[in-house]
Design a protein around this motif. Structure first.
Motif, PDB file in Angstrom:
ATOM      1  N   LEU A  13       0.851  -1.175   0.000  1.00  0.00           N
ATOM      2  CA  LEU A  13       0.000   0.000   0.000  1.00  0.00           C
ATOM      3  C   LEU A  13       0.894   1.235   0.000  1.00  0.00           C
ATOM      4  CD1 LEU A  13      -2.765   1.409   0.315  1.00  0.00           C
ATOM      5  CD2 LEU A  13      -2.450   1.184   2.785  1.00  0.00           C
ATOM      6  N   TYR A  14       0.727   2.067  -0.976  1.00  0.00           N
ATOM      7  CA  TYR A  14       1.505   3.299  -1.069  1.00  0.00           C
ATOM      8  C   TYR A  14       0.634   4.462  -0.615  1.00  0.00           C
ATOM      9  CZ  TYR A  14       4.821   0.610  -3.828  1.00  0.00           C
ATOM     10  OH  TYR A  14       5.728  -0.318  -4.234  1.00  0.00           O
ATOM     11  N   VAL A  15       1.189   5.295   0.229  1.00  0.00           N
ATOM     12  CA  VAL A  15       0.462   6.480   0.696  1.00  0.00           C
ATOM     13  C   VAL A  15       1.371   7.702   0.578  1.00  0.00           C
ATOM     14  CG1 VAL A  15      -1.007   5.208   2.292  1.00  0.00           C
ATOM     15  CG2 VAL A  15       1.166   6.132   3.084  1.00  0.00           C
ATOM     16  N   ASN A  16       0.764   8.832   0.482  1.00  0.00           N
ATOM     17  CA  ASN A  16       1.510  10.095   0.467  1.00  0.00           C
ATOM     18  C   ASN A  16       1.421  10.716   1.849  1.00  0.00           C
ATOM     19  OD1 ASN A  16       2.243  10.105  -2.264  1.00  0.00           O
ATOM     20  ND2 ASN A  16       0.190  10.803  -2.839  1.00  0.00           N
ATOM     21  N   VAL A  17       2.568  11.129   2.377  1.00  0.00           N
ATOM     22  CA  VAL A  17       2.624  11.767   3.680  1.00  0.00           C
ATOM     23  C   VAL A  17       3.405  13.067   3.523  1.00  0.00           C
ATOM     24  CG1 VAL A  17       3.396  11.562   6.065  1.00  0.00           C
ATOM     25  CG2 VAL A  17       2.603   9.536   4.849  1.00  0.00           C
ATOM     26  N   ARG A  18       2.784  14.156   3.974  1.00  0.00           N
ATOM     27  CA  ARG A  18       3.479  15.438   3.910  1.00  0.00           C
ATOM     28  C   ARG A  18       4.648  15.432   4.882  1.00  0.00           C
ATOM     29  NH1 ARG A  18      -1.752  17.752   5.069  1.00  0.00           N
ATOM     30  NH2 ARG A  18      -0.716  18.573   6.916  1.00  0.00           N
ATOM     31  N   ARG A  19       5.626  16.275   4.607  1.00  0.00           N
ATOM     32  CA  ARG A  19       6.823  16.338   5.461  1.00  0.00           C
ATOM     33  C   ARG A  19       6.472  16.660   6.910  1.00  0.00           C
ATOM     34  NH1 ARG A  19      11.825  17.079   2.268  1.00  0.00           N
ATOM     35  NH2 ARG A  19      11.194  17.282   0.111  1.00  0.00           N
ATOM     36  N   ASP A  20       5.554  17.594   7.097  1.00  0.00           N
ATOM     37  CA  ASP A  20       5.187  17.954   8.470  1.00  0.00           C
ATOM     38  C   ASP A  20       4.473  16.802   9.168  1.00  0.00           C
ATOM     39  OD1 ASP A  20       2.999  18.399   6.722  1.00  0.00           O
ATOM     40  OD2 ASP A  20       2.067  19.785   8.129  1.00  0.00           O
ATOM     41  N   GLU A  21       3.658  16.049   8.430  1.00  0.00           N
ATOM     42  CA  GLU A  21       3.006  14.885   9.013  1.00  0.00           C
ATOM     43  C   GLU A  21       4.030  13.819   9.386  1.00  0.00           C
ATOM     44  OE1 GLU A  21      -1.358  14.607   6.917  1.00  0.00           O
ATOM     45  OE2 GLU A  21       0.374  14.046   5.702  1.00  0.00           O
ATOM     46  N   LEU A  22       5.015  13.617   8.525  1.00  0.00           N
ATOM     47  CA  LEU A  22       6.058  12.639   8.794  1.00  0.00           C
ATOM     48  C   LEU A  22       6.855  13.050  10.032  1.00  0.00           C
ATOM     49  CD1 LEU A  22       7.572  10.099   7.970  1.00  0.00           C
ATOM     50  CD2 LEU A  22       8.976  11.514   6.456  1.00  0.00           C
ATOM     51  N   ARG A  23       7.171  14.315  10.149  1.00  0.00           N
ATOM     52  CA  ARG A  23       7.907  14.807  11.317  1.00  0.00           C
ATOM     53  C   ARG A  23       7.104  14.567  12.587  1.00  0.00           C
ATOM     54  NH1 ARG A  23       6.941  19.126  13.671  1.00  0.00           N
ATOM     55  NH2 ARG A  23       6.026  20.196  11.885  1.00  0.00           N
ATOM     56  N   GLU A  24       5.799  14.854  12.533  1.00  0.00           N
ATOM     57  CA  GLU A  24       4.935  14.639  13.698  1.00  0.00           C
ATOM     58  C   GLU A  24       4.871  13.151  14.062  1.00  0.00           C
ATOM     59  OE1 GLU A  24       1.130  16.361  12.927  1.00  0.00           O
ATOM     60  OE2 GLU A  24       1.946  18.381  12.708  1.00  0.00           O
ATOM     61  N   LEU A  25       4.774  12.298  13.063  1.00  0.00           N
ATOM     62  CA  LEU A  25       4.731  10.860  13.324  1.00  0.00           C
ATOM     63  C   LEU A  25       6.036  10.369  13.954  1.00  0.00           C
ATOM     64  CD1 LEU A  25       2.949   9.618  10.086  1.00  0.00           C
ATOM     65  CD2 LEU A  25       2.025   9.567  12.414  1.00  0.00           C
ATOM     66  N   LYS A  26       7.153  10.892  13.479  1.00  0.00           N
ATOM     67  CA  LYS A  26       8.451  10.507  14.047  1.00  0.00           C
ATOM     68  C   LYS A  26       8.571  10.982  15.490  1.00  0.00           C
ATOM     69  CE  LYS A  26      11.121  10.172   9.776  1.00  0.00           C
ATOM     70  NZ  LYS A  26      12.238  10.718   8.995  1.00  0.00           N
ATOM     71  N   GLU A  27       8.103  12.201  15.762  1.00  0.00           N
ATOM     72  CA  GLU A  27       8.139  12.724  17.126  1.00  0.00           C
ATOM     73  C   GLU A  27       7.248  11.880  18.040  1.00  0.00           C
ATOM     74  OE1 GLU A  27       7.032  16.829  16.791  1.00  0.00           O
ATOM     75  OE2 GLU A  27       8.969  17.416  15.943  1.00  0.00           O
ATOM     76  N   GLU A  28       6.073  11.498  17.547  1.00  0.00           N
ATOM     77  CA  GLU A  28       5.173  10.659  18.334  1.00  0.00           C
ATOM     78  C   GLU A  28       5.807   9.293  18.592  1.00  0.00           C
ATOM     79  OE1 GLU A  28       0.624   8.845  18.216  1.00  0.00           O
ATOM     80  OE2 GLU A  28       1.348  10.078  16.556  1.00  0.00           O
ATOM     81  N   ARG A  29       6.458   8.734  17.576  1.00  0.00           N
ATOM     82  CA  ARG A  29       7.147   7.447  17.735  1.00  0.00           C
ATOM     83  C   ARG A  29       8.230   7.545  18.798  1.00  0.00           C
ATOM     84  NH1 ARG A  29      11.098   6.122  13.190  1.00  0.00           N
ATOM     85  NH2 ARG A  29      12.101   7.779  14.354  1.00  0.00           N
ATOM     86  N   ASP A  30       9.020   8.631  18.749  1.00  0.00           N
ATOM     87  CA  ASP A  30      10.085   8.825  19.727  1.00  0.00           C
ATOM     88  C   ASP A  30       9.519   8.925  21.144  1.00  0.00           C
ATOM     89  OD1 ASP A  30      11.901   8.764  17.636  1.00  0.00           O
ATOM     90  OD2 ASP A  30      12.134  10.951  17.555  1.00  0.00           O
TER      91      ASP A  30
END
Length: 59
Positions: A13-30
């Motif tokens: 499954l391919y999805v598009n994620v904006r840079r700011d969304e990716l940053r938020e997801l990484k911060e949440e993961r951390d």
């Protein structure tokens, strides 16, 4: 015995994620990884850990 089901081929499954969304997801993961580490230490200090936890590596 139960019914035998044919296994489906895995699909990608391919999805598009904006840079700011990716940053938020990484911060949440951390933050979640930090929380897991803290809770693991609490459990270990109370002698409640029976086995070492399984670590899941996310890219």
């Amino acid at each position: 015995m139960g019914t035998v089901l044919q296994a489906n081929l895995p699909q990608t499954l391919y999805v598009n994620v904006r840079r700011d969304e990716l940053r938020e997801l990484k911060e949440e993961r951390d933050q979640l990884q930090l929380q897991v580490a803290q809770l693991t230490m609490v459990l270990q200090s109370h002698g409640l850990m029976l086995a070492s936890p399984t670590r899941v590596r996310l890219a």
